[in-house]
Motif scaffolding. Sequence first.
Motif, PDB file in Angstrom:
ATOM      1  N   ASP A  74       0.821  -1.214   0.000  1.00  0.00           N
ATOM      2  CA  ASP A  74       0.000   0.000   0.000  1.00  0.00           C
ATOM      3  C   ASP A  74       0.855   1.265   0.000  1.00  0.00           C
ATOM      4  N   PHE A  75       2.132   1.158   0.379  1.00  0.00           N
ATOM      5  CA  PHE A  75       3.003   2.325   0.375  1.00  0.00           C
ATOM      6  C   PHE A  75       3.306   2.792  -1.052  1.00  0.00           C
ATOM      7  N   LEU A  76       3.281   1.863  -2.004  1.00  0.00           N
ATOM      8  CA  LEU A  76       3.805   2.117  -3.334  1.00  0.00           C
ATOM      9  C   LEU A  76       2.681   2.189  -4.360  1.00  0.00           C
ATOM     10  N   GLY A  77       2.833   3.062  -5.346  1.00  0.00           N
ATOM     11  CA  GLY A  77       1.806   3.266  -6.357  1.00  0.00           C
ATOM     12  C   GLY A  77       1.775   2.146  -7.385  1.00  0.00           C
ATOM     13  N   GLN A  78       0.609   2.041  -8.063  1.00  0.00           N
ATOM     14  CA  GLN A  78       0.452   1.027  -9.106  1.00  0.00           C
ATOM     15  C   GLN A  78      -0.677   1.427 -10.037  1.00  0.00           C
ATOM     16  N   PRO A  79      -0.470   1.316 -11.370  1.00  0.00           N
ATOM     17  CA  PRO A  79      -1.552   1.633 -12.314  1.00  0.00           C
ATOM     18  C   PRO A  79      -2.577   0.506 -12.382  1.00  0.00           C
ATOM     19  N   ASP A  80      -3.821   0.850 -12.639  1.00  0.00           N
ATOM     20  CA  ASP A  80      -4.904  -0.111 -12.821  1.00  0.00           C
ATOM     21  C   ASP A  80      -5.429   0.068 -14.243  1.00  0.00           C
ATOM     22  N   LEU A  81      -4.999  -0.790 -15.161  1.00  0.00           N
ATOM     23  CA  LEU A  81      -5.385  -0.651 -16.557  1.00  0.00           C
ATOM     24  C   LEU A  81      -6.820  -1.099 -16.802  1.00  0.00           C
ATOM     25  N   ALA A  82      -7.403  -1.878 -15.890  1.00  0.00           N
ATOM     26  CA  ALA A  82      -8.776  -2.353 -16.084  1.00  0.00           C
ATOM     27  C   ALA A  82      -9.758  -1.193 -16.097  1.00  0.00           C
ATOM     28  N   ASP A  83      -9.620  -0.269 -15.147  1.00  0.00           N
ATOM     29  CA  ASP A  83     -10.547   0.855 -15.037  1.00  0.00           C
ATOM     30  C   ASP A  83      -9.903   2.190 -15.380  1.00  0.00           C
ATOM     31  N   GLY A  84      -8.600   2.184 -15.642  1.00  0.00           N
ATOM     32  CA  GLY A  84      -7.925   3.448 -15.922  1.00  0.00           C
ATOM     33  C   GLY A  84      -7.735   4.303 -14.689  1.00  0.00           C
ATOM     34  N   LEU A  85      -7.878   3.707 -13.517  1.00  0.00           N
ATOM     35  CA  LEU A  85      -7.712   4.442 -12.263  1.00  0.00           C
ATOM     36  C   LEU A  85      -6.433   3.956 -11.591  1.00  0.00           C
ATOM     37  N   HIS A  86      -5.566   4.864 -11.233  1.00  0.00           N
ATOM     38  CA  HIS A  86      -4.267   4.502 -10.697  1.00  0.00           C
ATOM     39  C   HIS A  86      -4.197   4.842  -9.205  1.00  0.00           C
ATOM     40  N   SER A  87      -3.388   4.066  -8.501  1.00  0.00           N
ATOM     41  CA  SER A  87      -3.159   4.314  -7.080  1.00  0.00           C
ATOM     42  C   SER A  87      -1.790   4.956  -6.922  1.00  0.00           C
ATOM     43  N   ASP A  88      -1.759   6.125  -6.284  1.00  0.00           N
ATOM     44  CA  ASP A  88      -0.497   6.807  -6.033  1.00  0.00           C
ATOM     45  C   ASP A  88       0.220   6.161  -4.847  1.00  0.00           C
ATOM     46  N   SER A  89       1.462   6.505  -4.683  1.00  0.00           N
ATOM     47  CA  SER A  89       2.211   6.034  -3.525  1.00  0.00           C
ATOM     48  C   SER A  89       1.899   6.903  -2.311  1.00  0.00           C
ATOM     49  N   ASN A  90       2.071   6.314  -1.131  1.00  0.00           N
ATOM     50  CA  ASN A  90       1.900   7.050   0.119  1.00  0.00           C
ATOM     51  C   ASN A  90       2.899   6.481   1.120  1.00  0.00           C
ATOM     52  N   LEU A  91       3.993   7.194   1.310  1.00  0.00           N
ATOM     53  CA  LEU A  91       5.054   6.717   2.186  1.00  0.00           C
ATOM     54  C   LEU A  91       4.814   7.080   3.648  1.00  0.00           C
ATOM     55  N   SER A  92       3.637   7.643   3.952  1.00  0.00           N
ATOM     56  CA  SER A  92       3.352   8.107   5.316  1.00  0.00           C
ATOM     57  C   SER A  92       2.388   7.200   6.063  1.00  0.00           C
ATOM     58  N   LEU A  93       2.140   5.988   5.563  1.00  0.00           N
ATOM     59  CA  LEU A  93       1.210   5.081   6.232  1.00  0.00           C
ATOM     60  C   LEU A  93       1.740   4.658   7.602  1.00  0.00           C
ATOM     61  N   VAL A  94       0.816   4.509   8.553  1.00  0.00           N
ATOM     62  CA  VAL A  94       1.156   4.028   9.891  1.00  0.00           C
ATOM     63  C   VAL A  94       0.181   2.915  10.261  1.00  0.00           C
ATOM     64  N   PRO A  95       0.543   2.036  11.191  1.00  0.00           N
ATOM     65  CA  PRO A  95      -0.373   0.957  11.589  1.00  0.00           C
ATOM     66  C   PRO A  95      -1.621   1.502  12.289  1.00  0.00           C
ATOM     67  N   GLU A  96      -2.739   0.832  12.052  1.00  0.00           N
ATOM     68  CA  GLU A  96      -3.954   1.148  12.790  1.00  0.00           C
ATOM     69  C   GLU A  96      -3.786   0.763  14.257  1.00  0.00           C
ATOM     70  N   GLN A  97      -4.469   1.500  15.132  1.00  0.00           N
ATOM     71  CA  GLN A  97      -4.497   1.180  16.558  1.00  0.00           C
ATOM     72  C   GLN A  97      -5.957   1.060  16.987  1.00  0.00           C
ATOM     73  N   THR A  98      -6.252   0.001  17.730  1.00  0.00           N
ATOM     74  CA  THR A  98      -7.645  -0.325  18.025  1.00  0.00           C
ATOM     75  C   THR A  98      -7.845  -0.610  19.500  1.00  0.00           C
ATOM     76  N   TRP A  99      -8.927  -0.043  20.047  1.00  0.00           N
ATOM     77  CA  TRP A  99      -9.450  -0.480  21.340  1.00  0.00           C
ATOM     78  C   TRP A  99     -10.566  -1.475  21.052  1.00  0.00           C
ATOM     79  N   LEU A 100     -10.429  -2.681  21.582  1.00  0.00           N
ATOM     80  CA  LEU A 100     -11.400  -3.749  21.345  1.00  0.00           C
ATOM     81  C   LEU A 100     -12.073  -4.137  22.649  1.00  0.00           C
ATOM     82  N   LEU A 101     -13.401  -4.164  22.629  1.00  0.00           N
ATOM     83  CA  LEU A 101     -14.192  -4.695  23.740  1.00  0.00           C
ATOM     84  C   LEU A 101     -14.986  -5.869  23.203  1.00  0.00           C
ATOM     85  N   GLU A 102     -14.772  -7.051  23.800  1.00  0.00           N
ATOM     86  CA  GLU A 102     -15.359  -8.279  23.267  1.00  0.00           C
ATOM     87  C   GLU A 102     -16.043  -9.056  24.376  1.00  0.00           C
TER      88      GLU A 102
END
Length: 690
Positions: free
Chosen positions: A458-486
């Motif tokens: 997910d950090f790195l971009g990739q073209p999507d030729l099927a729909d012509g919609l491309h995903s840009d890169s994002n080098l600022s991703l961080v892990p999700e943090q969750t409070w879980l009550l189960e």
Amino acid sequence: MSKLLCSASLAALCFVSSPAFADDSATTPTSASIYKLEDFSQFSPRTAMDLVRNIPGFSIVEPDEKRGLGQGGGNVLINGKRPSTKSQNLRQILGQISSSNVTQITVQDASKFDIPGLSGEVANIETDVKGFSGNWRWNPVVREHRSAWLANGDISFSGQKGLFDYAVTLKNRVRRNQARGPEIVWDGNGVQTQLRNEYIHFTRDNPSISTRIGYEGPSGDIANLNFNFDDIEWSFTEWSDREIFTGPDEFRHFEEGSDIWETEINGDYEFNLGPGRLKFIGLYSKDFRAYFNEVDFLLNDVEFERGFRFQQDAYSSEAILRGEYSWKTDGDKDWQIAAEAAFNSLEEEGILFQQAAGTLRYDRLPSTASLGIVEEDRAEITLTHGRPLSSKLSIQASLGAEFSKIQSKEFEVDVLDASKQDEFFRPKGFVNLSYAHSNDLTFSTKIEREVGQLDFGDFLGQPDLADGLHSDSNLSLVPEQTWLLEFDLTKQHGAWGSSSLKLAAKQIEDLQDRTITITGGEAPGNLEETATAFEAIWSGTFNFDPIGVKGLKLDYTLEAFDSNLTDPLTGEERRFSDETMTYIELNMRYDIPETNWALSAYMETERVSLNPSSRQVIRVYRDDPFFGFTIEHKDIFGMKARLGARNIGNQDESIYKQIFVDRRDGPVDFTEFRRRKYDPFFVFSLSGTF
């Protein structure tokens, strides 16, 4: 949200008080349900998976995609231990164990196993390998418009020599799928502009081998060494014959595929040290993926034009070393201190090609070669303590933290284009309370602070030729943090069966979704606003023996999910993207008394939410349930034979897609609606032991 809470409350009320589930058995149930091999004789089991799938009211929960080896995940143990592999799931592992090597299965509350992170109902598979034994299965599939899947099957064998035992599994998983149907296109004013007749097919071949060597010494030393290798090839092709009302007709061809190999070697060694036991776990995996996608248009009967092709090679690796020291003190108090170090990396290299005018040659487009590298170094430490608070109430608590450093780089045409390095400190831990109200009714509740897993792709971009919609890169991703009550509740209903109810609520920080980049494109990104999610899962087994229909049972699972996030584009509140909203699965099995015949039927249905991106919104519908049935004979010259049909209700899939002129908070450019018909298909399996 209110509907979900009301439904869950009603289910809980019925769960504990329904007179239809009154326990009128002559024996008093115990807090632990113990099953011997003979308890499953009516099912003629071949593997441990055959045993577990027929435990009343028990459903396998696969481990979450957690960081490293960590704590918790899954609800099945092998000889009181969690499997240390990440490349195989619990169903695959159980399918490799011959049922003849299983001595007993104990199902009880997780608090009884003294393993950090477990919750709810857990099954412990106790095995004893003696001599040489094995099992095999051949399950070809016949599907209309596709060649038969004949090379679909597996063989496993295991044995014991002195203090060592071993197991080997060879498997080939083949899948062939096809669908066809129309697609209609309207412009932004609702005027039909195209009628498309489309046909797709999907092919996947996955041969694999897994091996294990185990050792148990006279002084209590235990060691395991595992190796897994998978070779995966898949391809997807779509042909679209397009009648265009405003111009010349065209025929479009799209294809994508990948050649993947995955290797993993892992092992563990456990021995007595001082007042406790020390366990070391090591894992190393290395994967390679060669991926492509291309699109072109038919020029004549044999040639295509206006083609684009994207190729990408990806190399990834993971190395983990974990140590756990566990000991007991007075009053049945359990302690464990654990430390883990992990090193992960991904390297992706991609390039875009365009078909040269008037030829079939593809030329590399200038300035499209890219190289992305993502690396993470991570360390964590946890301290876990468990103890009984009374004869019915017990507690387990864990406190820990992780430190990680993530480095990401992106190169364009061999020149460093962007780089980023981040360091994170994340506290984590949980408190789990378990209460045995009676021998047949247990409650548990858990509050946990989780740190999510990252997909380096997910950090790195990739073209999507099927729909012509491309995903840009994002080098600022961080892990999700969750409070879980189960909250988990398990009820044994004696001869009637058993059932369990799980309720969970999550508060998620840094939730990942499709976001708008500073250049106006889109990429996976972390949301600024906190998101929430809720789920209710009710599952169980209802036996018809007490009402006079011996051998008939119903296994059921009903799931409901709700969620809420602030849309990063519109600012409005909505559900998570492409999330399951409701899921129902029913399995009915009838083992005809005093015969070797069995009949089974199942049904499943699922509803999913919208899947929006910056420039489009997709909704997938499956209006009809998916049905199947099977006829089984348990002893044909010592083999089990099964013949079945799938999708006998002829379930269709509909996809509604809106594409916008610029972004989805603006005017609609055009709309597509497609209906795909998958057709019924037939399955056959022959299995045996040796």
